[in-house]
Design an enzyme around this catalytic site. Structure first.
Site, PDB file in Angstrom:
ATOM      1  N   ARG A  62       0.851  -1.205   0.000  1.00 16.37           N
ATOM      2  CA  ARG A  62       0.000   0.000   0.000  1.00 16.37           C
ATOM      3  C   ARG A  62       0.880   1.246   0.000  1.00 16.37           C
ATOM      4  O   ARG A  62       0.573   2.247  -0.626  1.00 16.37           O
ATOM      5  CB  ARG A  62      -0.959  -0.005   1.203  1.00 16.37           C
ATOM      6  CG  ARG A  62      -1.736   1.292   1.356  1.00 16.37           C
ATOM      7  CD  ARG A  62      -3.083   1.138   2.075  1.00 16.37           C
ATOM      8  NE  ARG A  62      -3.055   0.283   3.230  1.00 16.37           N
ATOM      9  CZ  ARG A  62      -2.542   0.610   4.437  1.00 16.37           C
ATOM     10  NH1 ARG A  62      -1.995   1.792   4.620  1.00 16.37           N
ATOM     11  NH2 ARG A  62      -2.577  -0.246   5.433  1.00 16.37           N
ATOM     12  N   TYR A 114     -14.190  17.910 -14.988  1.00 18.32           N
ATOM     13  CA  TYR A 114     -14.777  16.573 -14.891  1.00 18.32           C
ATOM     14  C   TYR A 114     -15.794  16.530 -13.733  1.00 18.32           C
ATOM     15  O   TYR A 114     -15.485  16.948 -12.608  1.00 18.32           O
ATOM     16  CB  TYR A 114     -13.658  15.547 -14.686  1.00 18.32           C
ATOM     17  CG  TYR A 114     -14.171  14.179 -14.366  1.00 18.32           C
ATOM     18  CD1 TYR A 114     -15.082  13.536 -15.213  1.00 18.32           C
ATOM     19  CD2 TYR A 114     -13.776  13.514 -13.213  1.00 18.32           C
ATOM     20  CE1 TYR A 114     -15.578  12.283 -14.905  1.00 18.32           C
ATOM     21  CE2 TYR A 114     -14.262  12.256 -12.906  1.00 18.32           C
ATOM     22  CZ  TYR A 114     -15.175  11.650 -13.760  1.00 18.32           C
ATOM     23  OH  TYR A 114     -15.662  10.419 -13.441  1.00 18.32           O
ATOM     24  N   ASP A 186      -4.839  19.796 -13.501  1.00 17.59           N
ATOM     25  CA  ASP A 186      -5.225  18.491 -14.051  1.00 17.59           C
ATOM     26  C   ASP A 186      -4.803  18.492 -15.520  1.00 17.59           C
ATOM     27  O   ASP A 186      -5.359  19.217 -16.343  1.00 17.59           O
ATOM     28  CB  ASP A 186      -6.739  18.291 -13.891  1.00 17.59           C
ATOM     29  CG  ASP A 186      -7.184  16.887 -14.320  1.00 17.59           C
ATOM     30  OD1 ASP A 186      -6.542  16.312 -15.220  1.00 17.59           O
ATOM     31  OD2 ASP A 186      -8.178  16.378 -13.779  1.00 17.59           O
ATOM     32  N   LYS A 211      -6.502   7.572 -18.858  1.00 18.69           N
ATOM     33  CA  LYS A 211      -6.767   8.115 -20.194  1.00 18.69           C
ATOM     34  C   LYS A 211      -5.550   7.935 -21.107  1.00 18.69           C
ATOM     35  O   LYS A 211      -5.194   6.815 -21.401  1.00 18.69           O
ATOM     36  CB  LYS A 211      -7.198   9.577 -20.069  1.00 18.69           C
ATOM     37  CG  LYS A 211      -8.198   9.832 -18.927  1.00 18.69           C
ATOM     38  CD  LYS A 211      -9.488   9.058 -19.063  1.00 18.69           C
ATOM     39  CE  LYS A 211     -10.440   9.453 -17.932  1.00 18.69           C
ATOM     40  NZ  LYS A 211     -11.555   8.565 -17.750  1.00 18.69           N
TER      41      LYS A 211
HETATM   42  C1  LIG Z   1      -9.986  15.462 -16.623  1.00 19.46           C
HETATM   43  C2  LIG Z   1     -10.241  14.306 -15.695  1.00 19.46           C
HETATM   44  N1  LIG Z   1      -9.670  14.291 -14.490  1.00 19.46           N
HETATM   45  C3  LIG Z   1      -9.877  13.274 -13.628  1.00 19.46           C
HETATM   46  C4  LIG Z   1     -10.698  12.209 -13.953  1.00 19.46           C
HETATM   47  C5  LIG Z   1     -10.889  11.093 -12.974  1.00 19.46           C
HETATM   48  O1  LIG Z   1     -10.113  10.004 -13.352  1.00 19.46           O
HETATM   49  P1  LIG Z   1     -10.457   8.460 -13.031  1.00 19.46           P
HETATM   50  O2  LIG Z   1     -11.678   8.114 -13.828  1.00 19.46           O
HETATM   51  O3  LIG Z   1      -9.209   7.752 -13.453  1.00 19.46           O
HETATM   52  O4  LIG Z   1     -10.694   8.389 -11.575  1.00 19.46           O
HETATM   53  C6  LIG Z   1     -11.315  12.177 -15.201  1.00 19.46           C
HETATM   54  C7  LIG Z   1     -12.182  11.049 -15.571  1.00 19.46           C
HETATM   55  O5  LIG Z   1     -12.823  11.048 -16.584  1.00 19.46           O
HETATM   56  C8  LIG Z   1     -11.074  13.260 -16.105  1.00 19.46           C
HETATM   57  O6  LIG Z   1     -11.654  13.291 -17.322  1.00 19.46           O
END
Ligand SMILES: Cc1ncc(COP(=O)(O)O)c(C=O)c1O
Length: 396
Positions: A62, A114, A186, A211
């Protein structure tokens, strides 16, 4: 142990290697104990101590695992940071970032982001005394006007999801540093291949590694990368305490995905450019949101802070009645919720990625019942266009 002249001294120091090379070879080039070219999957939850007070450097997975460590070091190199932390998901990474704050702290957040991030902050962390201002961070004057004495961070997504707005990373960094706070970016949409927020003054970079980084729609992952020695122990502790650490197998899948990041990103971008222009001239499409258009409001800013426009496109249909027909009749592009994989996916943000955002906020952000989001894959662009064309022609 490798001979010194075999050592993979990436470091972007005296002998900087290109991003293309680092993606292929990762941080270590090969595993020193066996020479394995592909990082082994250390599928072990725990590690033996040689004796009391003695350690191999590994303890309990972990907190630390060798496969994950290789990925974390690789991500640090790709994002030009000192420290990388790998999580089970992007949300796990973002949740650990929020552990840096305490009740009474205020954060400014991109309103167009998101939906899961909105839900996490607004439905959960707001309960613990944090407050959030949701604003259009592409408007730097508005960011400045929204700062309060207790603002501890600005959290941006750039380009934003799904409206493709671009926020000025350098200027946001300047604003928040003036009051000793941190900028969190992000960087999921562009990946480190096209944008390195730490070089522009961001303190932390977060990713949904699910992604472009993993890239094959087959695993979930998340990252924090940074160079802030003063925050390093706190973030490692948050990762270990929260327990959303990336598993060894998923770390290996992500390392494998990253090997082809550069060629994938270039193909995503090439395809997206063709499709964005094609969509723009289609009679059923009202407007296309794509940062690579020269008339995109932040086109010039994108050119100064990014090396490419990525593979994401959003668009408004002229009529909402076309939505079911389009989603039903695409046959190569898949109607599914995610982005950044080799397979092209069409998403309907209203009911999928942005369903958690309250209606009034969603609508004022532009996420209406005519908005579609296309994650352009690496298939042949002509095949993708033919698929969209045929699906449009079957709409009533
Ligand atoms: C821009 C962005 N940040 C964070 C996330 C969250 O990621 P995860 O689905 O891997 O938890 C997403 C998910 O679609 C996203 O599009």
């Amino acid at each position: 142990m490798p001979k010194s002249n075999d050592t993979h001294d990436t470091g972007y120091g005296s002998v900087p290697l290109s991003m293309r090379t680092v993606t292929v070879h990762g941080a270590s080039l090969f595993e020193p104990r066996t020479g394995a070219v592909s990082t082994p999957i250390y599928q072990s939850s725990t590690f033996r101590h040689p004796g009391l007070g003695e350690t191999t450097g590994f303890d309990y997975s972990r907190g630390i695992n060798p496969t994950r460590t290789e990925l974390e070091k690789t991500m640090a190199l790709l994002e030009h940071g000192k420290y990388g932390l790998a999580f089970a998901t992007g949300m796990g990474a973002i949740s650990s970032v929020i552990k840096l704050f305490k009740p009474g702290d205020h954060l400014i957040v991109s309103e167009d982001l998101y939906g899961g991030t909105y839900r996490l902050f607004n439905e959960y962390y707001a309960r613990y005394g944090l407050s959030f201002s949701w604003i259009d961070t592409s408007d730097t004057a508005l960011v400045e006007a929204s700062l309060k004495p207790n603002t501890r961070a600005i959290f941006i997504e750039t380009p934003s999801n799904p409206m493709m707005k671009v926020t000025d990373i350098r200027r946001c960094a300047g604003l928040i540093h003036a009051q000793d706070g941190i900028l969190v970016t992000d960087n999921t949409f562009l990946s480190p291949y096209f944008q390195n927020p730490l070089d522009l003054g961001s303190d932390l970079v977060v990713h949904s590694g699910t992604k472009y980084l993993a890239g094959h729609n087959d695993t979930l992952a998340g990252f924090i990368v940074h160079s802030r020695s003063d925050l390093a122990a706190d973030l490692v502790n948050a990762q270990k305490s929260e327990g959303a650490s990336l598993s060894p197998f998923d770390a290996w899948l992500t390392l494998r995905g990253i090997k082809t990041l550069s060629i994938r990103m270039e193909q995503h971008e090439k395809n997206a450019r063709s499709i964005a222009h094609w969509l723009r001239s289609h009679k059923r499409v009202e407007k296309v949101f794509y940062t690579g258009f020269e008339d995109h409001p932040q086109y010039t800013l994108s050119r100064t802070q990014s090396r490419g426009f990525g593979g994401m496109i959003s668009f408004y249909l002229k009529n909402a009645v076309d939505v079911p027909g389009l989603l039903k009749n695409i046959s190569l592009i898949l109607f599914a919720e995610s982005l950044g994989g080799v397979e092209s996916l069409l998403t309907y943000p209203l009911v999928q990625t942005h369903a958690a955002i309250p209606e009034a906020m969603r609508l004022s952000n532009g996420v209406n019942d005519r908005l579609m989001r296309l994650s352009v894959g690496i298939e042949d662009a002509d095949d993708l266009i033919a698929d969209l064309d045929s699906a449009f022609s079957k709409c009533v």
